[in-house]
Structure formats: C-alpha cells, structure tokens
Design a protein around this motif. Structure first.
Motif, short mmCIF file in Angstrom:
data_model
loop_
_atom_site.label_atom_id
_atom_site.label_comp_id
_atom_site.label_asym_id
_atom_site.label_seq_id
_atom_site.Cartn_x
_atom_site.Cartn_y
_atom_site.Cartn_z
N TYR A 170 -1.02 84.64 97.01
CA TYR A 170 -1.84 83.58 97.62
C TYR A 170 -1.34 82.20 97.20
O TYR A 170 -1.23 81.28 98.02
CB TYR A 170 -3.30 83.71 97.18
CG TYR A 170 -4.05 84.89 97.71
CD1 TYR A 170 -3.67 85.55 98.88
CD2 TYR A 170 -5.19 85.36 97.05
CE1 TYR A 170 -4.38 86.63 99.36
CE2 TYR A 170 -5.91 86.44 97.53
CZ TYR A 170 -5.51 87.08 98.68
OH TYR A 170 -6.22 88.14 99.15
N LEU A 171 -1.04 82.06 95.91
CA LEU A 171 -0.60 80.77 95.38
C LEU A 171 0.73 80.35 95.99
O LEU A 171 0.89 79.19 96.44
CB LEU A 171 -0.48 80.85 93.86
CG LEU A 171 -0.07 79.57 93.13
CD1 LEU A 171 -1.11 78.46 93.35
CD2 LEU A 171 0.11 79.85 91.64
N ALA A 172 1.68 81.26 96.05
CA ALA A 172 2.99 80.94 96.60
C ALA A 172 2.89 80.55 98.07
O ALA A 172 3.52 79.58 98.52
CB ALA A 172 3.93 82.13 96.43
N LEU A 173 2.09 81.29 98.83
CA LEU A 173 1.95 80.99 100.26
C LEU A 173 1.31 79.63 100.49
O LEU A 173 1.74 78.87 101.37
CB LEU A 173 1.13 82.09 100.95
CG LEU A 173 0.91 81.91 102.45
CD1 LEU A 173 2.23 81.90 103.19
CD2 LEU A 173 -0.01 83.01 102.99
N SER A 174 0.27 79.30 99.72
CA SER A 174 -0.40 78.01 99.90
C SER A 174 0.53 76.85 99.57
O SER A 174 0.49 75.80 100.21
CB SER A 174 -1.67 77.95 99.05
OG SER A 174 -1.39 78.15 97.68
#
Length: 407
Positions: A170-174
């Motif tokens: 989630y963090l990488a995608l955001s």
C-alpha cells in the motif's frame, strides 16, 4: 459545458487513484484470520472492523476534502490526502495490537478520501451528465481489475512475507501515485472559481446541497447500495470459509463477483447515453430485488447453505446489477452541484459512506455462518433503493445549486 476529450493516461490515473480505496479493502481480506490470531483480537473489536472502520474513517475525510479541494485546488487536496494515507499505512504496518491497526486503518480511510473525492471533482470540472457517467464507467472498467486481483495479490504477499508486507505494498503504491499525479496532472479548478474555506460559507453551501431533495435522496440510495457491498466485503472470507469450506481458492471466487461489476460497468459505458442514468438505475434495482429474493429463498430452503453453483450464479447476477449503480447514482447526484462539485462530492460520499457503515455493521452483526443475512441485505437494498431513486426522479427539474463564496 464545452465538449472535451480526455487521454487514456488521464483516465488510467483517475482509475488508479480511485481504486486505492478498493485495494485498501480487498487486498487485506485474506489476512484477516491471520491478523486475528497474531494480534489476539477479542470483543468488542473484530476483524470485520478492520474493513468497516476503514470506511468510517472515510466518512470524516470525505467531509473535509471536498471543501479543501474547492479552496486550494484539486491537485493539492489529492497530494494531502495521499500523504495522510501513507501515515496511516505506516501505523497499521507497525501495529502490535488490534487497536493500533484499527487506528491506522481509520487514518488510511481519512487519507484515501483525497483520491476518492478530489478525483471525482477533477472529472466534474471537465464533464457533466451522461458524458461524466461515461467517463466514470470507463474508470470503473480499468480499476475493476484491482478488486479482481487484490485478494490474490494479498494472499501471495501473505504467503511469502506476512500480513505486514501487504501494508508495505500500500505504501509503495501510494508513493508512486503521488509522483505520477504531481508530474502529469494539471490543476482543473481556476483560481477565480475557488471557494474560500470558511465555516460560515461551508455551512451555507453545505445547507444548499443537502436541501436539494434530489441530492439527499440519492445520497441515501447510494449509501444502501454501498452498504450491501460493504456487508459482503466484511463477511466474504467468512462466508466462503464457513459455509463452503473454501480457503486457498477464495481470491478466485472473489474475482468472479468483481468481474461481474466490471462487466456491468463496461456495458453501462456503452448504453447509458441511449437509455439514460435514471432508467439504468431503475432496471438494475429491479434486478437486485429479484435476484436478492431468489438468493434469500434459496438460503432459507437450504437452511443458510445453498449449493455453491447457485450461490455463485445469483451472486454474479446481483453484482452485475450493482455494477450499473455505482457510477450512475454518483453522476446523477453530482448533476445539480455546479461549482459546488468539491463540497457536493464530499457530502455525497461522506453521507453515503455513513449510511453504508451503519447498514453493514447492522446486517453484519447477524452473521451466523449462513448466507441468510447477506441475502436479506441485498433484498432490502434493492427495495429501498428503488423507492428512493423513483422519488428522486420527481425532483429532477430542480435548478443547479447556487454557490455562496463568502466575504
């Protein structure tokens, strides 16, 4: 409003930004039982709340992100929302208790309102009516792949790196979406059209939106539809595991229902201009009533455990109906907003999310390892939604809501 064209890249960006909500819900579903075991979840909290309280956080984010987007521009509001989403993701990823992961999920929910609401306002700035519904349906076609593959992705990450790694994804995608947005998306709200963020102005404009009978009725209708979907999301893993004994193949069955929504969105994009949003919503709600009633009857006959092929067939039909409703109901509600698109999108999303959370928690509390509560939720949604949409049609001639810009 003048005719405009939009590039595939822009539609893709809008779709991925909006799909962050679905990804945040669906990818974590296979991990719920492991989180429950790892963090020793006990009442009154349950792993259902990891889903429902994410939506609860969205209620508060959606209330403020629209007015902020009207005041400072869509792009800045989007970046701010993504930043808060990243903070919540880190909190959830590092959590050592269910209370901490719920806090992170609430922060994620507040932050994800930025991509969800400001993206709608971006589209509303450029399109209206059936053209807007068509663009939103194309967005649904692209980002429907996310709920189709998200549980499988979550299960794969879970198998190799544990449930915390899902939040790392989630963090990488955001972060990637934030970079894409900053580099490629121009601002769509001109400075002269911005509305000063002031409590009095906000209350006056908010009152104008909610006093519009058509908008208010469609907010509640959207909330019921979203609530039925949220009820399914909150209990899907339990239903497939408890009722049908499906564990490792859960993502495949989940993807089938997501594909149904995607197929309906593709069809809607092609036919909405011919039949109109009102007719498409009424047809879909009638179908939801019919198929929901069939599923409930079958569930009662089989004591809450209908045959899997029948459950899948009726579920596919139900979600096909739901696929017509999301884009059309939102576009219908946005029609009367004019330059209050940001605030209006906030109130529509926040109000419908609040209705959805109450609906899902209420019906989810009756979960008893059968399909009866889920079937009942679909049936109630179809009946109430059809009544509300038809009442809203009688208010369809109301003028565009006037805007108060303040001092």
């Amino acid at each position: 409003m003048e005719k405009r064209t939009i590039s595939f890249e822009r539609i893709a960006l809008y779709a991925f930004l909006t799909s962050l909500t679905a990804l945040s819900i669906d990818a974590v579903l296979p991990a719920l039982r492991l989180i429950e075991s790892d963090l020793h979840v006990e009442p009154p909290l349950s792993t259902q709340h990891i889903v429902s309280l994410f939506i609860f956080g969205m209620v508060f984010g959606e209330l403020v992100i629209g007015p902020i987007a009207d005041a400072i521009g869509r792009k800045r509001a989007l970046v701010g929302g993504l930043a808060l989403y990243m903070v919540g993701t880190v909190v959830a990823m590092l959590s050592t208790s269910v209370e901490m992961i719920v806090l992170g999920r609430i922060l994620q929910g507040i932050g994800v309102a930025g991509p969800k609401i400001a993206t709608r306002a971006l589209v509303r700035d450029q399109f209206e009516g059936e053209a807007m519904a068509r663009i939103m349906s194309f967005m649904f076609v692209l980002f429907i792949l996310v709920p189709m593959i998200a549980p499988a992705m979550g299960q794969a990450v879970l198998a190799f790196a544990g449930w915390r790694a899902i939040f790392a994804v989630y963090l990488a995608l955001s972060i990637l979406l934030c970079i894409w947005l900053v580099m490629r998306q121009p601002e769509t709200l001109a400075p002269q059209n911005r509305i000063r963020f002031h409590p009095v102005t906000l209350l006056q404009n908010g009152s104008r939106v909610l006093r519009n009978r058509r908008v208010s009725l469609l907010i509640v209708a959207t909330g019921f539809v979203f609530g039925a979907h949220l009820q399914y999301l909150s209990t899907a893993a339990d239903i497939f595991f408890d009722v049908y004994g499906i564990g490792s193949l859960f993502p495949a069955y989940f993807a089938a229902f997501a594909a149904s929504i995607g197929l309906a969105s593709m069809v809607n994009a092609q036919v909405v201009r011919r039949f109109g949003m009102q007719a498409m919503c009424e047809y879909a709600l009638c179908g939801l009533v019919a198929f929901g009633l069939c599923l409930l009857a079958l569930s009662l006959v089989w004591e809450g455990h209908p045959p899997l092929p029948a459950f899948m067939a009726l579920g596919f039909a139900i979600f096909f109906c739901i696929g017509f409703l999301f884009g059309n109901l939102n576009a219908m509600a946005m029609q009367s907003l004019g330059q209050l698109a940001g605030l209006g999108a906030s109130l529509i999303a926040s109000g419908s999310s609040l209705v959805a959370v109450v609906f899902a928690v209420a019906f989810g509390a009756f979960y008893n390892e059968t399909t009866i509560p889920l079937a009942s939720g679909f049936l109630v949604t179809g009946i109430v939604g059809l009544m509300l949409v038809r009442l809203a049609a009688r208010a369809s001639r109301e003028p565009v809501i006037p805007v108060k810009r303040g001092a």
